[in-house]
Design a protein around this motif. Structure first.
Motif, PDB file in Angstrom:
ATOM      1  N   LEU A 171       0.804  -1.226   0.000  1.00 18.36           N
ATOM      2  CA  LEU A 171       0.000   0.000   0.000  1.00 18.36           C
ATOM      3  C   LEU A 171       0.838   1.278   0.000  1.00 18.36           C
ATOM      4  CD1 LEU A 171      -2.981  -0.940   2.337  1.00 18.36           C
ATOM      5  CD2 LEU A 171      -2.918  -0.885  -0.162  1.00 18.36           C
ATOM      6  N   PRO A 172       1.943   1.373   0.790  1.00 16.26           N
ATOM      7  CA  PRO A 172       2.753   2.603   0.704  1.00 16.26           C
ATOM      8  C   PRO A 172       3.289   2.861  -0.698  1.00 16.26           C
ATOM      9  CG  PRO A 172       3.322   1.359   2.675  1.00 16.26           C
ATOM     10  CD  PRO A 172       2.428   0.475   1.852  1.00 16.26           C
ATOM     11  N   TRP A 173       3.616   1.793  -1.430  1.00 15.39           N
ATOM     12  CA  TRP A 173       4.109   1.959  -2.791  1.00 15.39           C
ATOM     13  C   TRP A 173       2.976   2.406  -3.733  1.00 15.39           C
ATOM     14  CZ3 TRP A 173       9.214   1.401  -4.286  1.00 15.39           C
ATOM     15  CH2 TRP A 173      10.076   0.942  -3.286  1.00 15.39           C
ATOM     16  N   ILE A 174       1.808   1.799  -3.563  1.00 16.97           N
ATOM     17  CA  ILE A 174       0.671   2.205  -4.395  1.00 16.97           C
ATOM     18  C   ILE A 174       0.313   3.664  -4.120  1.00 16.97           C
ATOM     19  CG2 ILE A 174      -1.770   1.784  -4.874  1.00 16.97           C
ATOM     20  CD1 ILE A 174      -1.274  -1.168  -4.204  1.00 16.97           C
ATOM     21  N   LEU A 236      17.047  -0.418  -6.205  1.00 16.90           N
ATOM     22  CA  LEU A 236      17.023   0.265  -7.493  1.00 16.90           C
ATOM     23  C   LEU A 236      15.851   1.235  -7.563  1.00 16.90           C
ATOM     24  CD1 LEU A 236      17.971  -2.512 -10.101  1.00 16.90           C
ATOM     25  CD2 LEU A 236      19.315  -0.494  -9.429  1.00 16.90           C
ATOM     26  N   ALA A 237      14.696   0.794  -7.098  1.00 17.71           N
ATOM     27  CA  ALA A 237      13.521   1.663  -7.102  1.00 17.71           C
ATOM     28  C   ALA A 237      13.739   2.882  -6.214  1.00 17.71           C
ATOM     29  CB  ALA A 237      12.296   0.879  -6.638  1.00 17.71           C
ATOM     30  N   ILE A 238      14.312   2.660  -5.033  1.00 20.20           N
ATOM     31  CA  ILE A 238      14.591   3.771  -4.120  1.00 20.20           C
ATOM     32  C   ILE A 238      15.571   4.746  -4.757  1.00 20.20           C
ATOM     33  CG2 ILE A 238      15.647   4.402  -1.912  1.00 20.20           C
ATOM     34  CD1 ILE A 238      12.881   3.231  -1.600  1.00 20.20           C
ATOM     35  N   LEU A 239      16.610   4.218  -5.410  1.00 16.64           N
ATOM     36  CA  LEU A 239      17.609   5.074  -6.052  1.00 16.64           C
ATOM     37  C   LEU A 239      16.975   5.923  -7.152  1.00 16.64           C
ATOM     38  CD1 LEU A 239      20.516   5.974  -6.530  1.00 16.64           C
ATOM     39  CD2 LEU A 239      20.818   3.979  -8.017  1.00 16.64           C
ATOM     40  N   ILE A 240      16.163   5.311  -7.976  1.00 17.64           N
ATOM     41  CA  ILE A 240      15.506   6.048  -9.071  1.00 17.64           C
ATOM     42  C   ILE A 240      14.595   7.143  -8.523  1.00 17.64           C
ATOM     43  CG2 ILE A 240      13.831   5.839 -10.945  1.00 17.64           C
ATOM     44  CD1 ILE A 240      14.990   3.012 -11.449  1.00 17.64           C
ATOM     45  N   LEU A 241      13.843   6.806  -7.481  1.00 15.85           N
ATOM     46  CA  LEU A 241      12.946   7.796  -6.896  1.00 15.85           C
ATOM     47  C   LEU A 241      13.710   8.933  -6.230  1.00 15.85           C
ATOM     48  CD1 LEU A 241      10.249   5.387  -5.407  1.00 15.85           C
ATOM     49  CD2 LEU A 241      10.013   6.878  -7.412  1.00 15.85           C
ATOM     50  N   LYS A 242      14.853   8.604  -5.602  1.00 17.50           N
ATOM     51  CA  LYS A 242      15.687   9.651  -4.999  1.00 17.50           C
ATOM     52  C   LYS A 242      16.240  10.581  -6.067  1.00 17.50           C
ATOM     53  CE  LYS A 242      17.272  10.323  -1.404  1.00 17.50           C
ATOM     54  NZ  LYS A 242      16.917  11.353  -0.384  1.00 17.50           N
ATOM     55  N   LEU A 243      16.661  10.008  -7.197  1.00 21.45           N
ATOM     56  CA  LEU A 243      17.170  10.831  -8.294  1.00 21.45           C
ATOM     57  C   LEU A 243      16.086  11.741  -8.850  1.00 21.45           C
ATOM     58  CD1 LEU A 243      19.440   8.230 -10.151  1.00 21.45           C
ATOM     59  CD2 LEU A 243      20.166  10.157  -8.716  1.00 21.45           C
ATOM     60  N   SER A 249      10.565   8.571   2.177  1.00 16.10           N
ATOM     61  CA  SER A 249      10.521   8.158   3.580  1.00 16.10           C
ATOM     62  C   SER A 249       9.442   7.114   3.866  1.00 16.10           C
ATOM     63  CB  SER A 249      10.342   9.378   4.497  1.00 16.10           C
ATOM     64  OG  SER A 249       9.227  10.154   4.118  1.00 16.10           O
ATOM     65  N   PRO A 250       8.216   7.196   3.271  1.00 17.79           N
ATOM     66  CA  PRO A 250       7.244   6.123   3.523  1.00 17.79           C
ATOM     67  C   PRO A 250       7.686   4.777   2.962  1.00 17.79           C
ATOM     68  CG  PRO A 250       6.148   8.098   2.684  1.00 17.79           C
ATOM     69  CD  PRO A 250       7.607   8.283   2.482  1.00 17.79           C
ATOM     70  N   LEU A 251       8.601   4.794   1.992  1.00 15.65           N
ATOM     71  CA  LEU A 251       9.071   3.565   1.366  1.00 15.65           C
ATOM     72  C   LEU A 251      10.265   2.971   2.101  1.00 15.65           C
ATOM     73  CD1 LEU A 251       8.764   4.679  -2.360  1.00 15.65           C
ATOM     74  CD2 LEU A 251       7.045   3.672  -0.861  1.00 15.65           C
ATOM     75  N   GLN A 256       6.316  -1.853   5.016  1.00 16.55           N
ATOM     76  CA  GLN A 256       6.218  -1.736   3.563  1.00 16.55           C
ATOM     77  C   GLN A 256       7.011  -2.892   2.962  1.00 16.55           C
ATOM     78  OE1 GLN A 256       8.976  -0.791   1.495  1.00 16.55           O
ATOM     79  NE2 GLN A 256      10.370  -0.575   3.207  1.00 16.55           N
ATOM     80  N   LEU A 257       6.726  -3.210   1.723  1.00 18.99           N
ATOM     81  CA  LEU A 257       7.212  -4.441   1.108  1.00 18.99           C
ATOM     82  C   LEU A 257       8.731  -4.550   1.097  1.00 18.99           C
ATOM     83  CD1 LEU A 257       6.379  -7.034  -0.342  1.00 18.99           C
ATOM     84  CD2 LEU A 257       6.459  -5.767  -2.509  1.00 18.99           C
ATOM     85  N   GLY A 258       9.423  -3.441   0.857  1.00 17.21           N
ATOM     86  CA  GLY A 258      10.883  -3.489   0.803  1.00 17.21           C
ATOM     87  C   GLY A 258      11.502  -3.988   2.081  1.00 17.21           C
ATOM     88  N   SER A 259      10.974  -3.573   3.223  1.00 14.73           N
ATOM     89  CA  SER A 259      11.514  -4.021   4.510  1.00 14.73           C
ATOM     90  C   SER A 259      11.333  -5.521   4.686  1.00 14.73           C
ATOM     91  CB  SER A 259      10.833  -3.270   5.656  1.00 14.73           C
ATOM     92  OG  SER A 259      11.215  -1.917   5.667  1.00 14.73           O
ATOM     93  N   ALA A 260      10.165  -6.033   4.296  1.00 15.18           N
ATOM     94  CA  ALA A 260       9.921  -7.478   4.412  1.00 15.18           C
ATOM     95  C   ALA A 260      10.874  -8.262   3.522  1.00 15.18           C
ATOM     96  CB  ALA A 260       8.473  -7.786   4.045  1.00 15.18           C
ATOM     97  N   VAL A 261      11.123  -7.764   2.315  1.00 19.94           N
ATOM     98  CA  VAL A 261      12.055  -8.433   1.407  1.00 19.94           C
ATOM     99  C   VAL A 261      13.460  -8.416   1.984  1.00 19.94           C
ATOM    100  CG1 VAL A 261      13.158  -8.257  -0.865  1.00 19.94           C
ATOM    101  CG2 VAL A 261      10.682  -7.961  -0.647  1.00 19.94           C
ATOM    102  N   PHE A 262      13.867  -7.278   2.525  1.00 15.87           N
ATOM    103  CA  PHE A 262      15.176  -7.124   3.148  1.00 15.87           C
ATOM    104  C   PHE A 262      15.346  -8.146   4.279  1.00 15.87           C
ATOM    105  CE2 PHE A 262      18.085  -3.154   3.310  1.00 15.87           C
ATOM    106  CZ  PHE A 262      19.214  -3.955   3.329  1.00 15.87           C
ATOM    107  N   VAL A 263      14.342  -8.246   5.126  1.00 16.37           N
ATOM    108  CA  VAL A 263      14.395  -9.178   6.254  1.00 16.37           C
ATOM    109  C   VAL A 263      14.491 -10.616   5.766  1.00 16.37           C
ATOM    110  CG1 VAL A 263      13.055 -10.145   8.172  1.00 16.37           C
ATOM    111  CG2 VAL A 263      13.218  -7.671   7.885  1.00 16.37           C
TER     112      VAL A 263
END
Length: 350
Positions: A171-174, A236-243, A249-251, A256-263
Motif C-alpha cells: 500500500l505505501p508503494w501504491i 534500485l527503485a529507491i535510487l531512481i525515486l531519490k534521483l 521516507s514512507p518507502l 512496507q514491502l521493501g523491509s519485508a524483502v530485506f528481512v
C-alpha cells in the motif's frame, strides 16, 4: 526484540543462526542511531541516507526472530505472560526513567517535562527508540491466541496469511504512485480496508516462524529467484525515486514491502552461514545481552560518543561505523556488569 536475548535458551539443538541474526540486527539499530548531524548536509546527505537505508531491516529482523523462537507458545497464558513481561517491562521502566533523569542534566530538559514523560510510560515511550518494546508487548499479548492455529495450520494456510499481509505492505508503494486513487488509506480510513486484520507487525512474527520451518533454499527454485529479484528491485527503485527527488521516507518504513524483502533475504543468507566456533562463542555472548545493549545504546552513542567525536574530520560513514562498534562494545560491557548485580536481570533483561 523479545526480551530479546533469552528466548532461545531452551531450544535444543541451539539455533546459532538466531544469535547471529540477533547481533546483526542489534548492530544495524546502533548504526542507524549513531549517525551524527553534519554541517555539510549537501555533501554528507548521500551517506546519511545510505546508512539509514542499511539500517532499514533492524527492528523487523528482531520481530521475525521473536516469531521464530516464541511461536507457537508452548505454555499456558499465565506462564507465558509472566515469563515474557518479567523480562521486558522492568528494564523498560528503569532505563526510561534513567534516560529522563539523564536528559535533565545533558539536555536541560525541564523537570516537569521529565516527570510528565515518566508518568506516561505505560501509554507511550518516554524515549523515542523504545517504541519497539511497546510493539513487542502487544505481540506478546496476542501470541497465545494465534498459537493454537499455528499448531495445526498447514504450510499453505500460513502462506495465505503472509500473502495477505504482503498485500498490505504494498500500500505505501501504491500510495506513492497513485496518491489519489486510494487516498482514503492515508486519511485515517484504514479500518475500512478488508485486509486490515492481516496488517501490522504480526506478519514479521509469522514470517520468522515460516522461514525457520520452511527455509528458502538458495538455488534455482521459484522462492529464491523471486526473493533475489525483489531484493535487487527494492534499492534500485529507491535510487531512481531519490534521483527524481521524490519523498521516499514512507518507502523506508517498517511496514512496507521493501523491509519485508530485506528481512527475508538477510534471514535466508544468515541461516546458511557457518561461523567458526571461537567467533560463534563471541557472537552468542553478545546476543545474550542484546536487549540491554538496545536499551542503553541511545545514551552511549549520543551522550558519550557523539560528544567525543564532535568536531571530528573523519568521513561520516567510517565515523558512524566506528561509533556503532564502540557503542556495541560499551553496551555489552555495561550490560554484562549490571547483570552481575543482585537482581541485575531486572535491569538488563538478560
Amino acid at each position: 526484540m523479545t526480551s530479546i536475548t533469552s528466548d532461545i535458551v531452551d531450544q535444543k539443538p541451539r539455533l546459532y543462526y538466531i544469535d547471529n541474526l540477533r547481533v546483526l540486527a542489534c548492530f544495524l539499530v546502533l548504526l542507524t542511531h549513531s549517525t551524527m548531524h553534519t554541517d555539510q548536509p549537501e555533501i554528507d546527505g548521500f551517506w546519511m541516507f545510505s546508512i539509514s537505508f542499511l539500517g532499514t531491516p533492524s527492528s523487523e529482523l528482531f520481530l521475525a526472530l521473536s516469531g521464530t523462537v516464541l511461536l507457537p507458545v508452548k505454555t499456558g497464558f499465565r506462564t507465558f505472560y509472566h515469563r515474557r513481561f518479567k523480562k521486558l517491562l522492568p528494564p523498560l521502566f528503569i532505563w526510561s526513567i534513567l534516560g529522563m533523569l539523564l536528559y535533565t542534566y545533558t539536555r536541560a530538559l525541564p523537570i516537569d517535562s521529565a516527570i510528565n514523560a515518566i508518568l506516561r510510560i505505560p501509554f507511550q515511550p518516554a524515549i523515542g527508540v523504545y517504541w519497539f518494546v511497546y510493539a513487542m508487548a502487544g505481540l506478546y499479548l496476542f501470541a497465545p491466541y494465534i498459537s493454537p492455529w499455528l499448531r495445526q495450520a498447514s504450510r499453505r494456510q500460513i502462506e495465505f496469511f503472509i500473502g495477505l499481509w504482503l498485500i498490505n505492505l504494498t500500500l505505501p508503494w501504491i500510495l506513492h504512485f497513485f496518491p489519489h486513487f486510494i487516498g482514503i488509506f492515508s486519511a485515517g480510513g484504514n479500518y475500512y480496508w478488508t485486509l486490515v486484520y492481516f496488517g501490522g507487525f504480526l506478519g514479521y512474527w509469522l514470517m520468522g516462524y515460516y522461514l525457520n520451518k520452511y527455509p528458502i533454499a538458495i538455488g534455482l527454485n521459484a522462492r529464491w529467484i523471486a526473493l533475489v529479484s525483489l531484493f535487487i528491485m527494492y534499492p534500485l527503485a529507491i535510487l531512481i525515486l531519490k534521483l527524481r527527488d521524490d519523498d521516499v521516507s514512507p518507502l523506508l518504513d517498517d511496514l512496507q514491502l521493501g523491509s519485508a524483502v530485506f528481512v527475508a533475504m538477510l534471514y535466508t543468507l544468515v541461516q546458511k552461514v557457518s561461523v567458526r566456533p571461537w567467533l560463534q562463542k563471541m557472537i552468542t555472548a553478545v546476543a545474550k545481552y542484546s536487549f540491554g545493549i538496545y536499551l542503553t545504546h541511545i545514551y552511549i552513542a549520543r551522550e558519550l560518543y557523539w560528544g567525543l567525536f564532535d568536531g571530528s574530520t573523519i568521513h561520516i560513514f567510517p565515523r558512524t561505523v566506528l561509533i556503532a562498534v564502540l557503542t556495541l562494545f560499551t553496551g555489552y560491557l555495561l550490560t554484562w556488569l549490571l547483570s552481575r548485580l543482585p537482581h541485575g536481570k531486572y535491569i538488563t533483561g538478560a
